[in-house]
Design a protein around this motif. Sequence first.
Motif, PDB file in Angstrom:
ATOM      1  N   LEU A   4       0.857  -1.181   0.000  1.00  0.00           N
ATOM      2  CA  LEU A   4       0.000   0.000   0.000  1.00  0.00           C
ATOM      3  C   LEU A   4       0.890   1.227   0.000  1.00  0.00           C
ATOM      4  O   LEU A   4       1.713   1.412   0.881  1.00  0.00           O
ATOM      5  CB  LEU A   4      -0.880  -0.003   1.256  1.00  0.00           C
ATOM      6  N   ILE A   5       0.765   2.067  -1.009  1.00  0.00           N
ATOM      7  CA  ILE A   5       1.611   3.254  -1.128  1.00  0.00           C
ATOM      8  C   ILE A   5       0.776   4.494  -0.863  1.00  0.00           C
ATOM      9  O   ILE A   5      -0.234   4.725  -1.513  1.00  0.00           O
ATOM     10  CB  ILE A   5       2.228   3.353  -2.547  1.00  0.00           C
ATOM     11  N   ARG A   6       1.204   5.282   0.079  1.00  0.00           N
ATOM     12  CA  ARG A   6       0.503   6.520   0.401  1.00  0.00           C
ATOM     13  C   ARG A   6       1.243   7.664  -0.272  1.00  0.00           C
ATOM     14  O   ARG A   6       2.423   7.848  -0.064  1.00  0.00           O
ATOM     15  CB  ARG A   6       0.484   6.738   1.911  1.00  0.00           C
ATOM     16  N   THR A   7       0.549   8.424  -1.100  1.00  0.00           N
ATOM     17  CA  THR A   7       1.197   9.526  -1.798  1.00  0.00           C
ATOM     18  C   THR A   7       0.631  10.889  -1.438  1.00  0.00           C
ATOM     19  O   THR A   7       1.336  11.875  -1.449  1.00  0.00           O
ATOM     20  CB  THR A   7       1.085   9.337  -3.321  1.00  0.00           C
ATOM     21  N   ALA A   8      -0.654  10.976  -1.125  1.00  0.00           N
ATOM     22  CA  ALA A   8      -1.261  12.278  -0.854  1.00  0.00           C
ATOM     23  C   ALA A   8      -0.585  12.965   0.317  1.00  0.00           C
ATOM     24  O   ALA A   8      -0.298  14.161   0.277  1.00  0.00           O
ATOM     25  CB  ALA A   8      -2.748  12.106  -0.571  1.00  0.00           C
ATOM     26  N   ARG A   9      -0.303  12.207   1.375  1.00  0.00           N
ATOM     27  CA  ARG A   9       0.332  12.800   2.549  1.00  0.00           C
ATOM     28  C   ARG A   9       1.729  13.293   2.226  1.00  0.00           C
ATOM     29  O   ARG A   9       2.186  14.315   2.714  1.00  0.00           O
ATOM     30  CB  ARG A   9       0.384  11.769   3.677  1.00  0.00           C
ATOM     31  N   CYS A  10       2.450  12.539   1.361  1.00  0.00           N
ATOM     32  CA  CYS A  10       3.812  12.936   1.029  1.00  0.00           C
ATOM     33  C   CYS A  10       3.849  14.226   0.231  1.00  0.00           C
ATOM     34  O   CYS A  10       4.831  14.960   0.263  1.00  0.00           O
ATOM     35  CB  CYS A  10       4.503  11.819   0.252  1.00  0.00           C
ATOM     36  N   CYS A  11       2.776  14.503  -0.514  1.00  0.00           N
ATOM     37  CA  CYS A  11       2.736  15.737  -1.292  1.00  0.00           C
ATOM     38  C   CYS A  11       2.811  16.960  -0.384  1.00  0.00           C
ATOM     39  O   CYS A  11       3.224  18.036  -0.801  1.00  0.00           O
ATOM     40  CB  CYS A  11       1.462  15.795  -2.132  1.00  0.00           C
ATOM     41  N   LEU A  12       2.367  16.799   0.851  1.00  0.00           N
ATOM     42  CA  LEU A  12       2.385  17.919   1.798  1.00  0.00           C
ATOM     43  C   LEU A  12       3.677  17.981   2.595  1.00  0.00           C
ATOM     44  O   LEU A  12       3.908  18.928   3.334  1.00  0.00           O
ATOM     45  CB  LEU A  12       1.212  17.776   2.781  1.00  0.00           C
ATOM     46  N   LEU A  13       4.546  16.975   2.408  1.00  0.00           N
ATOM     47  CA  LEU A  13       5.655  16.814   3.332  1.00  0.00           C
ATOM     48  C   LEU A  13       6.661  17.938   3.239  1.00  0.00           C
ATOM     49  O   LEU A  13       7.137  18.447   4.250  1.00  0.00           O
ATOM     50  CB  LEU A  13       6.349  15.474   3.062  1.00  0.00           C
ATOM     51  N   ARG A  14       6.997  18.341   2.029  1.00  0.00           N
ATOM     52  CA  ARG A  14       8.007  19.382   1.903  1.00  0.00           C
ATOM     53  C   ARG A  14       7.553  20.672   2.554  1.00  0.00           C
ATOM     54  O   ARG A  14       8.341  21.404   3.163  1.00  0.00           O
ATOM     55  CB  ARG A  14       8.347  19.621   0.426  1.00  0.00           C
ATOM     56  N   ALA A  15       6.268  20.993   2.432  1.00  0.00           N
ATOM     57  CA  ALA A  15       5.760  22.207   3.076  1.00  0.00           C
ATOM     58  C   ALA A  15       5.800  22.077   4.587  1.00  0.00           C
ATOM     59  O   ALA A  15       6.139  23.015   5.297  1.00  0.00           O
ATOM     60  CB  ALA A  15       4.335  22.481   2.613  1.00  0.00           C
ATOM     61  N   ARG A  16       5.477  20.884   5.093  1.00  0.00           N
ATOM     62  CA  ARG A  16       5.483  20.688   6.549  1.00  0.00           C
ATOM     63  C   ARG A  16       6.894  20.735   7.115  1.00  0.00           C
ATOM     64  O   ARG A  16       7.116  21.245   8.215  1.00  0.00           O
ATOM     65  CB  ARG A  16       4.876  19.328   6.893  1.00  0.00           C
ATOM     66  N   VAL A  17       7.837  20.180   6.353  1.00  0.00           N
ATOM     67  CA  VAL A  17       9.203  20.054   6.843  1.00  0.00           C
ATOM     68  C   VAL A  17       9.775  21.396   7.246  1.00  0.00           C
ATOM     69  O   VAL A  17      10.472  21.534   8.242  1.00  0.00           O
ATOM     70  CB  VAL A  17      10.059  19.374   5.737  1.00  0.00           C
ATOM     71  N   GLY A  79       5.109  10.993  -4.557  1.00  0.00           N
ATOM     72  CA  GLY A  79       4.304  12.109  -5.005  1.00  0.00           C
ATOM     73  C   GLY A  79       4.960  13.453  -4.837  1.00  0.00           C
ATOM     74  O   GLY A  79       4.362  14.490  -5.164  1.00  0.00           O
ATOM     75  N   VAL A  80       6.194  13.486  -4.317  1.00  0.00           N
ATOM     76  CA  VAL A  80       6.919  14.740  -4.127  1.00  0.00           C
ATOM     77  C   VAL A  80       7.985  14.855  -5.209  1.00  0.00           C
ATOM     78  O   VAL A  80       8.809  13.962  -5.375  1.00  0.00           O
ATOM     79  CB  VAL A  80       7.578  14.798  -2.740  1.00  0.00           C
ATOM     80  N   ARG A  81       7.959  15.958  -5.951  1.00  0.00           N
ATOM     81  CA  ARG A  81       8.983  16.198  -6.971  1.00  0.00           C
ATOM     82  C   ARG A  81      10.185  16.856  -6.300  1.00  0.00           C
ATOM     83  O   ARG A  81      10.062  17.933  -5.705  1.00  0.00           O
ATOM     84  CB  ARG A  81       8.434  17.087  -8.084  1.00  0.00           C
ATOM     85  N   ASP A 141       7.294   4.081  -0.173  1.00  0.00           N
ATOM     86  CA  ASP A 141       7.528   5.181  -1.108  1.00  0.00           C
ATOM     87  C   ASP A 141       7.373   6.530  -0.414  1.00  0.00           C
ATOM     88  O   ASP A 141       6.911   7.499  -1.015  1.00  0.00           O
ATOM     89  CB  ASP A 141       6.535   5.073  -2.278  1.00  0.00           C
ATOM     90  N   LEU A 142       7.748   6.602   0.856  1.00  0.00           N
ATOM     91  CA  LEU A 142       7.639   7.854   1.595  1.00  0.00           C
ATOM     92  C   LEU A 142       8.828   8.761   1.280  1.00  0.00           C
ATOM     93  O   LEU A 142       9.959   8.292   1.133  1.00  0.00           O
ATOM     94  CB  LEU A 142       7.554   7.581   3.094  1.00  0.00           C
ATOM     95  N   CYS A 143       8.573  10.051   1.209  1.00  0.00           N
ATOM     96  CA  CYS A 143       9.603  11.015   0.835  1.00  0.00           C
ATOM     97  C   CYS A 143      10.747  11.018   1.855  1.00  0.00           C
ATOM     98  O   CYS A 143      10.504  11.091   3.065  1.00  0.00           O
ATOM     99  CB  CYS A 143       8.985  12.407   0.737  1.00  0.00           C
ATOM    100  N   PRO A 144      12.012  10.965   1.397  1.00  0.00           N
ATOM    101  CA  PRO A 144      13.140  10.913   2.326  1.00  0.00           C
ATOM    102  C   PRO A 144      13.504  12.249   2.957  1.00  0.00           C
ATOM    103  O   PRO A 144      14.347  12.295   3.858  1.00  0.00           O
ATOM    104  CB  PRO A 144      14.288  10.399   1.453  1.00  0.00           C
ATOM    105  N   LEU A 145      12.911  13.356   2.488  1.00  0.00           N
ATOM    106  CA  LEU A 145      13.155  14.653   3.116  1.00  0.00           C
ATOM    107  C   LEU A 145      12.261  14.789   4.334  1.00  0.00           C
ATOM    108  O   LEU A 145      11.035  14.775   4.224  1.00  0.00           O
ATOM    109  CB  LEU A 145      12.851  15.786   2.137  1.00  0.00           C
ATOM    110  N   VAL A 146      12.865  14.903   5.508  1.00  0.00           N
ATOM    111  CA  VAL A 146      12.097  15.003   6.745  1.00  0.00           C
ATOM    112  C   VAL A 146      12.671  16.119   7.600  1.00  0.00           C
ATOM    113  O   VAL A 146      13.789  16.587   7.380  1.00  0.00           O
ATOM    114  CB  VAL A 146      12.108  13.669   7.535  1.00  0.00           C
ATOM    115  N   SER A 147      11.911  16.527   8.594  1.00  0.00           N
ATOM    116  CA  SER A 147      12.379  17.577   9.493  1.00  0.00           C
ATOM    117  C   SER A 147      13.293  17.000  10.565  1.00  0.00           C
ATOM    118  O   SER A 147      13.292  15.793  10.841  1.00  0.00           O
ATOM    119  CB  SER A 147      11.190  18.276  10.156  1.00  0.00           C
ATOM    120  N   VAL A 148      14.070  17.878  11.170  1.00  0.00           N
ATOM    121  CA  VAL A 148      14.888  17.485  12.316  1.00  0.00           C
ATOM    122  C   VAL A 148      13.997  16.917  13.420  1.00  0.00           C
ATOM    123  O   VAL A 148      14.359  15.935  14.084  1.00  0.00           O
ATOM    124  CB  VAL A 148      15.706  18.697  12.819  1.00  0.00           C
TER     125      VAL A 148
END
Length: 451
Positions: A4-17, A79-81, A141-148
């Motif tokens: 199961l791949i979640r993409t919608a949440r990852c689209c928001l990740l860069r903004a949240r980070v 889902g994150v470019r 397939d979760l985005c590897p860019l994360v916050s501290v």
Amino acid sequence: MRPLIRTARCCLLRARVRAMATLPMAPAAAISSSSTRPLFSSSRPNRILLARFFPTTLAPAGARGLRTAAAAAAVEVGGVRIARDDVVKEDDPTNNVPDTIFSKIGLQLHRRDSHPLGILKNTIYDYFDKNFAGQFDKFDDLCPLVSVKQNFDDVLVPADHVSRSYNDTYYVDSQTVLRCHTSAHQAELLRDGHTHFLVTGDVYRRDSIDSTHYPVFHQHMQMEGFRVFSPDDWSDSGMDGTAYAAADLKKTLEGLARHLFGAVEMRWVDTYFPFTNPSFELEIYFQDDWLEVLGCGVTEQEILKRNGRTDHVAWAFGLGLERLAMVLFDIPDIRLFWSSDKRFTSQFSEGKLGVKFKPFSKFPPCYKDMSFWINDAFTENNLCEVVRGIAGDLVEEVKLIDNFTNKKGMTSHCYRIAYRSMERSLTDEEINNLQLNVRESVQSKLNVELR
């Protein structure tokens, strides 16, 4: 069964980070100059280590074109470019990510069903599907860019821990890192209501260079399993929640070990992790030696409390795909996982675990020694980053072979660099040019005095 791949949440990740926790600062005296792979030691970040020392124009000709093309293109993960400028920022003094690392983002070896890492991942999925049908959600397939905050604070890594150092972690900026472990997604998944999940993904750490270490890897905590229990689950067991979770954890993981390795002898070793208590390591007796398979434990209550599970208990485990795949497939060098040579890739097929790798070449290494006087800011990880930035995967090992301190208090290190391709013979001219570029770059980027 496809994950199961979640993409919608990852689209928001860069903004949240960008909005997450800021990086704690520390005096230089608090920084450890040594490198440790695990997240289980102590020290703080030191901005003196942040000088840019990642050459992008000195790579060998064959690798340079591939690396340049990879660095120029954007990749999409979950889902994150992600473009190069999102990760490699020459104008940000807190950034220490080189092009060689950006070029690996998005390759996701674990999602290739005929690759040893993909075969192993799917075999583990099969075990959980068979024994816990429909219970575990799978994320690979979760985005590897994360916050501290996600990478450290959410899993209770102390503020003065060595893993927060710029010497150990790739910082995109002061608030953002390339994840060091898949546990960085744990809190978010809990808040989203998931109680049983497996998270798989490539993780990134600045590291030494040898046959078992690589800066992009699927090792420490790269596949994470997590299971939450409610009071109803243990109320009739005669045990408290912690004991119940620990017993279930050991039973589950002993079954997984048998699924992967067959009927092997096992033993549990008590250990320490900042995010579990009690904590254990599972070892098996395999090929005439004890092999550590994974780390695990009962999740610290503070993690559950912060994420809306106050009355619950949970267990978590983390295992390294490369480390286990090297054993199961008899793969001698971690660089081979990244090879596109058909003599390597054609040996493995979907669903076939444990096919023994047949070496197709063994070209001799070429050794070059380099001695220099170090300074207070020198670390071996910084040296390895410089060497890898120039030689790429043609460098097999960087090893300290001698060090001494003279009467003036100056310390000299001598490193032996082994150059070897897994696929072809290197020419004398090529090796000499690599070593010349390494020497020049080490002197200029690390501000050391060559001997």
